[in-house]
Design a protein around this motif. Structure first.
Motif, mmCIF file in Angstrom:
data_model
loop_
_atom_site.group_PDB
_atom_site.id
_atom_site.type_symbol
_atom_site.label_atom_id
_atom_site.label_comp_id
_atom_site.label_asym_id
_atom_site.label_seq_id
_atom_site.Cartn_x
_atom_site.Cartn_y
_atom_site.Cartn_z
ATOM 1 N N ARG A 122 0.838 -1.201 0.000
ATOM 2 C CA ARG A 122 0.000 0.000 0.000
ATOM 3 C C ARG A 122 0.866 1.241 0.000
ATOM 4 N NH1 ARG A 122 -4.722 -1.531 4.218
ATOM 5 N NH2 ARG A 122 -5.175 -3.569 3.345
ATOM 6 N N GLU A 123 0.206 2.371 -0.145
ATOM 7 C CA GLU A 123 0.934 3.639 -0.210
ATOM 8 C C GLU A 123 1.754 3.880 1.057
ATOM 9 O OE1 GLU A 123 0.088 8.390 -0.913
ATOM 10 O OE2 GLU A 123 -1.528 6.961 -1.224
ATOM 11 N N ASP A 124 1.221 3.508 2.208
ATOM 12 C CA ASP A 124 1.948 3.766 3.452
ATOM 13 C C ASP A 124 3.152 2.829 3.645
ATOM 14 O OD1 ASP A 124 -0.126 1.862 3.706
ATOM 15 O OD2 ASP A 124 -0.032 1.969 5.889
ATOM 16 N N ASP A 125 3.341 1.849 2.754
ATOM 17 C CA ASP A 125 4.516 0.989 2.795
ATOM 18 C C ASP A 125 5.720 1.626 2.093
ATOM 19 O OD1 ASP A 125 3.117 -1.004 4.131
ATOM 20 O OD2 ASP A 125 2.473 -1.971 2.272
ATOM 21 N N PHE A 126 5.523 2.781 1.471
ATOM 22 C CA PHE A 126 6.587 3.438 0.705
ATOM 23 C C PHE A 126 6.928 4.792 1.317
ATOM 24 C CE2 PHE A 126 4.608 0.478 -2.158
ATOM 25 C CZ PHE A 126 5.679 -0.070 -2.852
ATOM 26 N N ASN A 130 3.881 5.032 -6.813
ATOM 27 C CA ASN A 130 3.367 5.074 -8.180
ATOM 28 C C ASN A 130 4.230 4.241 -9.125
ATOM 29 O OD1 ASN A 130 1.126 6.629 -7.613
ATOM 30 N ND2 ASN A 130 2.193 8.555 -7.974
ATOM 31 N N ASP A 131 5.537 4.256 -8.932
ATOM 32 C CA ASP A 131 6.434 3.419 -9.739
ATOM 33 C C ASP A 131 6.124 1.934 -9.521
ATOM 34 O OD1 ASP A 131 7.639 5.692 -10.729
ATOM 35 O OD2 ASP A 131 9.385 5.571 -9.381
ATOM 36 N N TYR A 132 5.892 1.569 -8.261
ATOM 37 C CA TYR A 132 5.532 0.191 -7.917
ATOM 38 C C TYR A 132 4.220 -0.201 -8.622
ATOM 39 C CZ TYR A 132 3.555 -3.508 -4.909
ATOM 40 O OH TYR A 132 2.971 -4.648 -4.427
ATOM 41 N N LEU A 133 3.213 0.658 -8.545
ATOM 42 C CA LEU A 133 1.929 0.372 -9.190
ATOM 43 C C LEU A 133 2.083 0.231 -10.703
ATOM 44 C CD1 LEU A 133 -0.582 2.694 -7.300
ATOM 45 C CD2 LEU A 133 -0.281 0.228 -7.057
ATOM 46 N N GLU A 134 2.899 1.087 -11.299
ATOM 47 C CA GLU A 134 3.107 1.025 -12.740
ATOM 48 C C GLU A 134 3.804 -0.272 -13.135
ATOM 49 O OE1 GLU A 134 5.091 3.696 -16.282
ATOM 50 O OE2 GLU A 134 4.757 4.596 -14.321
ATOM 51 N N GLU A 135 4.782 -0.683 -12.345
ATOM 52 C CA GLU A 135 5.485 -1.937 -12.616
ATOM 53 C C GLU A 135 4.527 -3.133 -12.513
ATOM 54 O OE1 GLU A 135 9.041 -4.625 -10.638
ATOM 55 O OE2 GLU A 135 8.872 -2.507 -10.090
ATOM 56 N N VAL A 136 3.681 -3.122 -11.490
ATOM 57 C CA VAL A 136 2.706 -4.204 -11.307
ATOM 58 C C VAL A 136 1.713 -4.219 -12.468
ATOM 59 C CG1 VAL A 136 0.802 -5.012 -9.852
ATOM 60 C CG2 VAL A 136 2.943 -4.276 -8.803
ATOM 61 N N GLU A 137 1.258 -3.057 -12.892
ATOM 62 C CA GLU A 137 0.302 -2.994 -14.001
ATOM 63 C C GLU A 137 0.951 -3.447 -15.307
ATOM 64 O OE1 GLU A 137 -3.086 -2.790 -16.065
ATOM 65 O OE2 GLU A 137 -2.908 -2.649 -13.893
ATOM 66 N N GLN A 162 6.185 -10.116 4.219
ATOM 67 C CA GLN A 162 5.437 -8.871 3.971
ATOM 68 C C GLN A 162 4.093 -9.166 3.298
ATOM 69 O OE1 GLN A 162 6.289 -5.789 4.973
ATOM 70 N NE2 GLN A 162 4.389 -4.975 4.157
ATOM 71 N N ILE A 163 4.072 -10.122 2.381
ATOM 72 C CA ILE A 163 2.824 -10.501 1.702
ATOM 73 C C ILE A 163 1.826 -11.035 2.724
ATOM 74 C CG2 ILE A 163 1.813 -12.139 0.070
ATOM 75 C CD1 ILE A 163 4.438 -11.858 -1.581
ATOM 76 N N MET A 164 2.280 -11.898 3.628
ATOM 77 C CA MET A 164 1.396 -12.464 4.652
ATOM 78 C C MET A 164 0.886 -11.392 5.607
ATOM 79 S SD MET A 164 0.821 -15.450 4.002
ATOM 80 C CE MET A 164 1.381 -16.874 3.150
ATOM 81 N N ALA A 191 -3.035 -10.405 6.111
ATOM 82 C CA ALA A 191 -3.666 -10.400 7.430
ATOM 83 C C ALA A 191 -4.287 -9.037 7.725
ATOM 84 C CB ALA A 191 -2.648 -10.761 8.508
ATOM 85 N N ARG A 192 -3.565 -7.966 7.367
ATOM 86 C CA ARG A 192 -4.086 -6.611 7.582
ATOM 87 C C ARG A 192 -5.372 -6.398 6.773
ATOM 88 N NH1 ARG A 192 -0.317 -1.449 6.327
ATOM 89 N NH2 ARG A 192 -0.171 -2.587 4.385
ATOM 90 N N LYS A 193 -5.381 -6.893 5.539
ATOM 91 C CA LYS A 193 -6.576 -6.761 4.703
ATOM 92 C C LYS A 193 -7.742 -7.560 5.292
ATOM 93 C CE LYS A 193 -8.249 -7.318 -0.002
ATOM 94 N NZ LYS A 193 -7.930 -7.746 -1.368
ATOM 95 N N ALA A 194 -7.461 -8.759 5.782
ATOM 96 C CA ALA A 194 -8.511 -9.574 6.398
ATOM 97 C C ALA A 194 -9.092 -8.894 7.634
ATOM 98 C CB ALA A 194 -7.964 -10.948 6.754
ATOM 99 N N GLU A 195 -8.220 -8.280 8.457
ATOM 100 C CA GLU A 195 -8.699 -7.558 9.639
ATOM 101 C C GLU A 195 -9.566 -6.374 9.245
ATOM 102 O OE1 GLU A 195 -5.162 -6.526 11.752
ATOM 103 O OE2 GLU A 195 -4.846 -8.563 12.504
ATOM 104 N N GLU A 196 -9.153 -5.656 8.212
ATOM 105 C CA GLU A 196 -9.942 -4.502 7.760
ATOM 106 C C GLU A 196 -11.291 -4.939 7.209
ATOM 107 O OE1 GLU A 196 -7.362 -2.533 5.010
ATOM 108 O OE2 GLU A 196 -6.150 -1.630 6.608
#
Length: 188
Positions: free
Chosen positions: A25-29, A36-43, A72-74, A78-83
């Motif tokens: 997520r954005e707060d990880d950077f 944005n570079d990460y998102l572009e690479e993933v896309e 980090q993926i796990m 987990a954070r997404k599941a909690e949310e």
């Protein structure tokens, strides 16, 4: 590798798989630019997988990323599941349950401050009351709903009126059939 005849299903499956792995997520950077570079690479990787461009190299990159960032993926999953759990609880009008709530719940079940079984527990102001399915109104009209069969004339009138309400009539159908039949005879 995702195999599907429908290109939309293939794209959806690929996007879900990639989003499940590249879930930062954005707060990880440290900066928005890096995010944005990460998102572009993933896309770019996602697009190339969908289009079948350099699939082997992309799959290797995905495997390497997954191996290097497993923890980090796990954590992000987990954070997404909690949310999601908190959002679901909020949509039902219940506060999200924390670790302290779970401990309090266990104490309450053990008998500390719990209401005895079978006793009425009053609700507090502002707390939503449980809602079930409201009584449904009885349909108006047809006696066939009550188990009686309508006569043939009533059924014919209903079919005719329903068809007219939908914009269809026997005359329109007959006219179209004739136009299609004779229209194909004079093709040059």
């Amino acid at each position: 590798m995702v195999v599907s005849n429908n290109p939309h299903n293939k794209e959806i499956a690929i996007r879900r798989r990639i989003a499940n792995i590249f879930n930062k997520r954005e707060d990880d950077f440290p900066s928005l630019r890096e995010y944005n570079d990460y998102l572009e690479e993933v896309e770019d990787m996602t697009f190339n997988l969908i289009e079948g461009i350099d699939v082997a190299a992309i799959e290797a990159r995905i495997a390497k990323y997954q191996e290097e960032n497993t923890e980090q993926i796990m954590i992000n999953r987990a954070r997404k599941a909690e949310e999601l759990a908190a959002a679901l609880a909020a949509s039902k009008g219940q506060p999200a349950q924390t670790d302290n709530d779970v401990a309090a719940n266990q104490n309450a079940q053990a008998g500390f401050g719990a209401i005895p079984q079978g006793q009425y527990a009053p609700t507090f102001a502002g707390q939503p009351r449980p809602t079930g399915m409201a009584p449904q109104p009885l349909p108006l009209g047809g006696s066939d709903m009550l188990g009686y069969a309508d006569d043939e004339e009533t059924m014919r009138l209903r079919a005719e009126r329903g068809a007219r309400a939908a914009g269809w009539s026997m005359e329109i159908s007959r006219k179209r059939a004739l136009e299609e039949a004779f229209g194909s005879m004079w093709v040059y």
